[in-house]
Motif scaffolding. Structure first.
Motif, PDB file in Angstrom:
ATOM      1  N   VAL A  21       0.613  -1.098  -0.246  1.00 59.69           N
ATOM      2  CA  VAL A  21       0.715  -0.010  -0.019  1.00 59.69           C
ATOM      3  C   VAL A  21       0.261   1.523  -0.197  1.00 59.69           C
ATOM      4  O   VAL A  21       0.681   2.157  -0.478  1.00 59.69           O
ATOM      5  CB  VAL A  21      -0.558   0.286   1.305  1.00 59.69           C
ATOM      6  CG1 VAL A  21      -1.808   0.900   1.922  1.00 59.69           C
ATOM      7  CG2 VAL A  21      -1.470  -1.373   0.993  1.00 59.69           C
ATOM      8  N   CYS A  22       1.812   1.231   0.631  1.00 60.24           N
ATOM      9  CA  CYS A  22       2.790   2.686   1.005  1.00 60.24           C
ATOM     10  C   CYS A  22       4.154   2.369   0.313  1.00 60.24           C
ATOM     11  O   CYS A  22       5.057   3.628   0.670  1.00 60.24           O
ATOM     12  CB  CYS A  22       3.215   2.762   2.287  1.00 60.24           C
ATOM     13  SG  CYS A  22       2.015   2.426   3.932  1.00 60.24           S
ATOM     14  N   GLY A  23       3.914   1.598  -0.525  1.00 57.05           N
ATOM     15  CA  GLY A  23       5.330   1.720  -1.379  1.00 57.05           C
ATOM     16  C   GLY A  23       6.967   1.385  -1.027  1.00 57.05           C
ATOM     17  O   GLY A  23       7.653   1.438  -1.852  1.00 57.05           O
ATOM     18  N   PHE A  24       6.857   0.760   0.418  1.00 55.65           N
ATOM     19  CA  PHE A  24       7.585  -0.202   1.231  1.00 55.65           C
ATOM     20  C   PHE A  24       8.734  -0.790   0.062  1.00 55.65           C
ATOM     21  O   PHE A  24       7.786  -2.005   0.574  1.00 55.65           O
ATOM     22  CB  PHE A  24       7.875  -0.099   2.211  1.00 55.65           C
ATOM     23  CG  PHE A  24       7.910   1.115   3.015  1.00 55.65           C
ATOM     24  CD1 PHE A  24       8.799   1.785   3.798  1.00 55.65           C
ATOM     25  CD2 PHE A  24       6.810   2.487   2.734  1.00 55.65           C
ATOM     26  CE1 PHE A  24       9.271   3.125   4.202  1.00 55.65           C
ATOM     27  CE2 PHE A  24       7.032   3.670   3.793  1.00 55.65           C
ATOM     28  CZ  PHE A  24       8.389   3.960   4.272  1.00 55.65           C
ATOM     29  N   ASP A  25       9.738  -1.172  -0.171  1.00 52.36           N
ATOM     30  CA  ASP A  25      10.764  -2.302   0.054  1.00 52.36           C
ATOM     31  C   ASP A  25      10.648  -2.779   1.800  1.00 52.36           C
ATOM     32  O   ASP A  25      10.479  -2.183   3.083  1.00 52.36           O
ATOM     33  CB  ASP A  25      11.959  -2.169  -0.497  1.00 52.36           C
ATOM     34  CG  ASP A  25      12.082  -2.120  -2.184  1.00 52.36           C
ATOM     35  OD1 ASP A  25      10.680  -2.545  -2.627  1.00 52.36           O
ATOM     36  OD2 ASP A  25      12.708  -0.891  -2.487  1.00 52.36           O
ATOM     37  N   VAL A  26      11.345  -4.463   1.239  1.00 52.45           N
ATOM     38  CA  VAL A  26      10.648  -5.025   2.838  1.00 52.45           C
ATOM     39  C   VAL A  26      12.168  -5.690   3.078  1.00 52.45           C
ATOM     40  O   VAL A  26      12.635  -6.395   2.403  1.00 52.45           O
ATOM     41  CB  VAL A  26       9.913  -5.961   3.496  1.00 52.45           C
ATOM     42  CG1 VAL A  26       9.844  -6.433   4.964  1.00 52.45           C
ATOM     43  CG2 VAL A  26       7.869  -5.025   2.842  1.00 52.45           C
ATOM     44  N   LEU A  27      13.082  -6.168   4.021  1.00 54.38           N
ATOM     45  CA  LEU A  27      13.816  -6.813   4.081  1.00 54.38           C
ATOM     46  C   LEU A  27      14.089  -7.354   6.551  1.00 54.38           C
ATOM     47  O   LEU A  27      14.096  -5.893   7.166  1.00 54.38           O
ATOM     48  CB  LEU A  27      15.198  -5.965   4.212  1.00 54.38           C
ATOM     49  CG  LEU A  27      16.956  -6.198   4.593  1.00 54.38           C
ATOM     50  CD1 LEU A  27      16.414  -7.596   3.158  1.00 54.38           C
ATOM     51  CD2 LEU A  27      17.565  -5.209   4.955  1.00 54.38           C
ATOM     52  N   ASN A  28      13.893  -9.145   6.237  1.00 56.82           N
ATOM     53  CA  ASN A  28      14.488  -8.917   7.496  1.00 56.82           C
ATOM     54  C   ASN A  28      15.510  -9.297   7.219  1.00 56.82           C
ATOM     55  O   ASN A  28      15.763 -10.227   7.008  1.00 56.82           O
ATOM     56  CB  ASN A  28      13.321  -9.956   7.441  1.00 56.82           C
ATOM     57  CG  ASN A  28      13.181 -10.657   8.562  1.00 56.82           C
ATOM     58  OD1 ASN A  28      14.424 -10.570   9.399  1.00 56.82           O
ATOM     59  ND2 ASN A  28      12.017 -11.724   9.144  1.00 56.82           N
ATOM     60  N   ARG A 258       3.550  11.046   2.152  1.00 58.49           N
ATOM     61  CA  ARG A 258       3.385  12.034   3.409  1.00 58.49           C
ATOM     62  C   ARG A 258       4.811  12.075   4.413  1.00 58.49           C
ATOM     63  O   ARG A 258       4.688  12.305   4.892  1.00 58.49           O
ATOM     64  CB  ARG A 258       2.004  11.158   3.680  1.00 58.49           C
ATOM     65  CG  ARG A 258       1.069  11.772   3.301  1.00 58.49           C
ATOM     66  CD  ARG A 258      -0.816  10.988   3.566  1.00 58.49           C
ATOM     67  NE  ARG A 258      -1.635  11.273   3.333  1.00 58.49           N
ATOM     68  CZ  ARG A 258      -2.974  11.102   3.636  1.00 58.49           C
ATOM     69  NH1 ARG A 258      -3.069  10.525   4.482  1.00 58.49           N
ATOM     70  NH2 ARG A 258      -4.084  11.434   2.709  1.00 58.49           N
ATOM     71  N   LEU A 259       5.152  10.365   4.375  1.00 58.60           N
ATOM     72  CA  LEU A 259       6.015  10.858   5.107  1.00 58.60           C
ATOM     73  C   LEU A 259       7.230  11.446   5.106  1.00 58.60           C
ATOM     74  O   LEU A 259       7.842  12.480   6.058  1.00 58.60           O
ATOM     75  CB  LEU A 259       6.370   8.786   5.204  1.00 58.60           C
ATOM     76  CG  LEU A 259       7.986   8.226   6.183  1.00 58.60           C
ATOM     77  CD1 LEU A 259       7.363   9.129   7.749  1.00 58.60           C
ATOM     78  CD2 LEU A 259       9.051   7.173   6.034  1.00 58.60           C
ATOM     79  N   LEU A 260       7.627  12.017   4.059  1.00 53.92           N
ATOM     80  CA  LEU A 260       8.809  12.861   3.027  1.00 53.92           C
ATOM     81  C   LEU A 260       8.580  14.186   3.685  1.00 53.92           C
ATOM     82  O   LEU A 260       8.589  15.088   4.397  1.00 53.92           O
ATOM     83  CB  LEU A 260       8.969  12.797   1.624  1.00 53.92           C
ATOM     84  CG  LEU A 260       9.857  11.598   1.716  1.00 53.92           C
ATOM     85  CD1 LEU A 260      10.419  11.689   0.076  1.00 53.92           C
ATOM     86  CD2 LEU A 260      11.193  11.754   2.110  1.00 53.92           C
TER      87      LEU A 260
END
Length: 411
Positions: A21-28, A258-260
């Protein structure tokens, strides 16, 4: 009572929303051994919290005119853990670097000395930045009185390899305050290096979600449930029953643009020691007011009544009127070009003084650029000048009875 939701379920739901939804990549980055460097972060030292490959790539991309050795030297300054400084002083210093860039000097191809601001984040183009949600990152403790060898935050939100948002999660049957008292407080003590670049912190058990600054006490942490309208009707019981409070915050604040915007324009320091964050209604209301400001001269000729009118931003008592003014003025000064003067009109001496001090104590205006007239004559003089801000009581607009009121400013 809401159904039980585990911390892992909350984490996975958040990561899914951030990604899809927000357009982030994810890293575990979880490893069984906390000291294992092979966690996918690319760090060479577990004390580090910056992601070197992501940070270097972004800095080179955003600053093509600056030689690579100069970029790398500037990034080393950003990575300094600033152990001789208090945490809030270090955070305030780095906040300025993130917002305005790192000042560098270098010699160009023609041998001329150049000065520039090395950008770490492109606040004007979301697409020029990399957004990464990192889960389960082990960080080696550096605090003088650390209570553990390593700490592992649940989720960290990175922009260009810089950790800006700290997220601590709890099972839904655990009181949220424990995330503040038992986790955030200990983490600030044990891994202070993580909070040097931190913009804000989020605590959630899904039933309730709050965010606040690294200087905030528990009672200063606040909710974020409205998405686009400060008048939106909120069914708090339904949100708690469904366990969707964190999802609403993510949709309302973690969208990349929005975050930026929030990091750039809605975070400030009061008297250099207290970090202030815009609350939900302030963020939405100020941005609505800004949109009206940008459109103030676009109404058609036949709609003269609407030209120049910005509307009303309604506040209840104690909801942060003066800080809403600060956020509004700061964003206009930063994002829009023009020779603007803001006149802040109140009807009480104490309120006039409070608002004036808040503008000064947040660095929004310097004393020489502001004015607080002593009387009506001085008010008229200041309004004829190019003061950026004028603070006045409404009664100082009085004029001699029967006389024609003078033009205060052709602007």
């Amino acid at each position: 009572m809401p159904n039980f939701i585990s911390e892992d379920q909350i984490e996975q739901a958040l990561l899914q929303r951030l990604q899809h939804v927000c357009g982030f990549d994810v890293l575990n980055c979880h490893t069984t051994d906390p000291a294992d460097l092979n966690d996918g972060s690319g760090r060479m030292d577990k004390r580090d919290v910056l992601l070197p490959a992501h940070l270097t790539s972004a800095a080179l991309r955003l600053n093509p005119q600056i030689p690579e050795p100069v970029v790398l030297a500037a990034l080393a300054r950003l990575g300094d853990r600033r152990q001789a400084m208090s945490l809030v002083a270090a955070n305030r210093e780095v906040d300025g670097l993130l917002r305005d860039g790192i000042a560098v000097n270098f010699e160009d191809a023609q041998g001329r000395q150049q000065q520039a601001q090395l950008r770490l984040i492109d606040f004007n183009s979301v697409a020029n930045n990399e957004f990464l949600a990192v889960s389960q990152l082990w960080v080696k403790c550096t605090g003088i009185s650390a209570l553990a060898d390593y700490r592992r935050p649940d989720v960290l939100l990175y922009v260009n390899g810089i950790p800006l948002v700290f997220v601590e999660l709890k099972n839904s049957n655990v009181k949220l305050r424990s995330a503040y008292s038992d986790n955030l407080t200990n983490y600030k003590n044990d891994i202070p290096q993580l909070f040097i670049t931190n913009a804000f912190c989020v605590l959630s058990n899904a039933i309730e979600t709050r965010l606040g600054s690294l200087t905030g006490q528990w009672e200063h942490f606040f909710g974020w449930l409205r998405l686009n309208d400060e008048k939106e009707k909120i069914d708090r019981a339904q949100i708690a029953e469904a366990g969707t409070s964190l999802e609403r915050l993510a949709e309302g604040l973690f969208q990349r643009e929005r975050l930026l915007d929030y990091v750039e324009n809605f975070v400030l320091f009061h008297r250099e020691t207290n970090k202030i964050l815009a609350q939900n209604h302030q963020f939405i209301g100020v941005n609505h007011a800004l949109a009206q400001f940008e459109e103030r001269n676009t109404h058609s000729a036949h709609d003269k009544a609407a030209r120049g009118k910005l509307g009303v931003f309604w506040h209840t008592q104690g909801s942060g009127k003066s800080f809403s003014m600060v956020f509004y003025v700061r964003k206009i000064f930063r994002k829009l070009t023009g020779n603007f003067t803001f006149v802040v009109v109140t009807d009480r001496d104490d309120l006039d003084g409070q608002i004036y001090r808040n503008f000064l104590n947040t660095g929004t205006v310097k004393p020489q650029d502001a004015a607080q007239p002593k009387n009506s004559e001085e008010l008229r003089k200041f309004l004829g000048q190019n003061k950026r801000l004028v603070f006045t009581l409404i009664q100082k607009f009085r004029y001699a009875k029967g006389a024609t009121y003078p033009v205060l400013s052709e602007r």
